[in-house]
Scaffold this active site. Structure first.
Site, PDB file in Angstrom:
ATOM      1  N   ASN A   1       0.831  -1.195   0.000  1.00 10.35           N
ATOM      2  CA  ASN A   1       0.000   0.000   0.000  1.00 10.35           C
ATOM      3  C   ASN A   1       0.869   1.249   0.000  1.00 10.35           C
ATOM      4  OD1 ASN A   1      -2.324   1.764   0.449  1.00 10.35           O
ATOM      5  ND2 ASN A   1      -1.564   1.949   2.542  1.00 10.35           N
ATOM      6  N   GLU A   2       0.810   1.994  -1.098  1.00  6.58           N
ATOM      7  CA  GLU A   2       1.474   3.291  -1.249  1.00  6.58           C
ATOM      8  C   GLU A   2       2.966   3.280  -0.909  1.00  6.58           C
ATOM      9  OE1 GLU A   2      -2.424   6.158  -0.650  1.00  6.58           O
ATOM     10  OE2 GLU A   2      -0.824   6.248   0.848  1.00  6.58           O
TER      11      GLU A   2
ATOM     12  N   GLU B   1      -7.874   4.625  -4.933  1.00  6.84           N
ATOM     13  CA  GLU B   1      -8.273   5.311  -3.696  1.00  6.84           C
ATOM     14  C   GLU B   1      -8.669   6.747  -4.008  1.00  6.84           C
ATOM     15  OE1 GLU B   1      -5.976   5.401  -0.121  1.00  6.84           O
ATOM     16  OE2 GLU B   1      -5.184   3.371  -0.392  1.00  6.84           O
TER      17      GLU B   1
END
Length: 416
Positions: free
Chosen positions: A202-203, A320
């Site tokens: 994630n990111e 997102e």
């Protein structure tokens, strides 16, 4: 019996067979794949509207709370949402999946089994993220701390991408998740079409190298490792979409800074099947007007969609986005307008190809106040927002059916 009587019986039997075959026809059971800049499922274009609910495994670790996972999937399915992104990691700390390197809590793993089985029940595909850039649920900070405790010379969290021992910890986790046999469905995760894709992290971000080269090397290594074990599922990085040094002219689209990733080179890696972007203009451009933030969002989406089609030649997912209730001047109508603008862009891009869908952040259900971050949406309690989301689902479904129809080529009848 006459010939016509026999014919009538045969015809009736044939109709019965058709009706029975349609009644028991299986639902689509293939794996989501990519074809150029398009997602496909069972040979047809796959367009979707989706959501994030990162907390699912953590909540499901308490059996008495599992109804919340079922409620979200039920309400999401009713709103036409067909893809959910959630965490398949929790490293150290409270109710950890991975207690220490290579040591797992079977009880928590069974919670993830439940999440996967419920998604299957509601015909929702999953994108499962395998680690976190941030300290929440452990992430790369926990990995490097484990290595430091083992006596490894660790300088910073960025050693996550380069330290051999830390990379070994990560690979072990990948293998453990991909080869997990679900205790409910009895299907190995790597063989389960309920899972649409794996996400490396994630990111991912790096403060040590803003060029994107360090993360690029890590992605190359880990993507090849994932694909060596699982060639059935799609794979993406988990990137926000920041541009790096490979195309300097694109940096103008960044929100004034870089985070150590390169949207172009990172996603050009052959084992990466599709690109992702995230966007939070209310955070990235804090203090600027709603109009300025929306103008940024329009440029951000357009540039990444264009590059996905023309440079990467891979599909894009807007993985997102959301609008926080903590923003000055927030109202539900403002949130609805924001989401509608994003959905309109996604739909228009999807009409000409290159984007598969979007995943709003985040869907929760009643009684989850501890997970509120300002972006939470309770579909059963927010009818106007639920209406905006449902409308997008219907439009994407209609577009999918339109694109799935065979094109008829008409030949002009010659004059006689």
């Amino acid at each position: 019996m006459t010939f016509f009587g026999r014919l009538s019986c045969v015809w009736g039997f044939f109709i019965l067979l058709v009706l029975v075959s349609e009644a028991v026809a299986p639902s689509p059971s293939g794996f989501v794949q990519t074809r150029s800049t398009q997602f496909v499922l069972d040979g047809s274009p796959f367009l979707f509207n989706g959501f994030n609910s990162y907390w699912m495994m953590h909540v499901a670790a308490q059996p008495s709370e599992r109804y919340k996972i079922s409620n979200v999937f039920r309400d999401a399915a009713a709103a036409g949402l067909t893809v959910c992104r959630t965490w398949a990691f929790s490293d150290g700390g409270d109710q950890a999946l991975q207690i220490s390197p290579g040591v797992y809590d079977e009880h928590v793993f069974q919670a993830l089994d439940f999440v996967v089985s419920e998604a299957q029940k509601y015909r929702i595909c999953l994108i499962l993220s395998l680690s976190n850039n941030y300290k929440d649920f452990g992430g790369r900070t926990q990995y490097v701390n484990w290595a430091r405790s083992a006596g490894m010379p660790i300088n910073s969290d960025d050693d996550f991408y380069t330290n051999t021992v830390v990379k070994g910890y990560y690979k072990n986790h990948v293998e453990r998740v991909l080869t997990r046999i679900n205790t409910i469905t009895r299907v190995a995760y790597k063989d389960d079409p309920t899972i649409m894709a794996w996400e490396l992290m994630n990111e991912p971000r790096s403060q040590a190298d803003y060029s994107g080269k360090t993360i690029n090397g890590w992605v190359q290594e880990m993507a090849a490792y994932v694909k060596s074990m699982d060639s059935k599922h799609l794979l993406e990085i988990g990137m926000e979409g920041f541009y790096g040094d490979s195309m300097p002219d694109r940096k103008q689209y960044n929100p004034g800074y870089q985070v150590g990733t390169d949207y172009i080179t990172n996603n050009l890696i052959k084992e990466i099947d599709f690109a992702t972007i995230h966007a939070y203009p209310d955070i990235w451009l804090s203090g600027q007007s709603d109009n300025s933030q929306m103008e940024f969002m329009q440029r951000w989406m357009m540039s990444h969609w264009t590059d996905a089609r023309t440079v990467l030649k891979k599909p894009l997912v807007f993985a997102e986005f959301g609008k926080s209730s903590k923003d000055p001047g927030y109202s539900i109508s403002a949130r609805d307008s924001f989401l509608n603008a994003i959905y309109t862009n996604i739909y228009n891009f999807a009409r000409t190809g290159g984007i598969g869908g979007g995943l709003v952040w985040q869907i929760v259900t009643e009684g989850m106040e501890s997970y509120y971050d300002g972006y939470e949406i309770i579909l059963s309690q927010n009818p106007s927002t639920s209406g905006v989301i449902s409308q997008q689902s219907r439009q994407m479904t209609a577009l999918k059916h339109t694109l799935s129809r065979p094109r008829v080529h008409l030949t002009a009848k010659p004059n006689t």
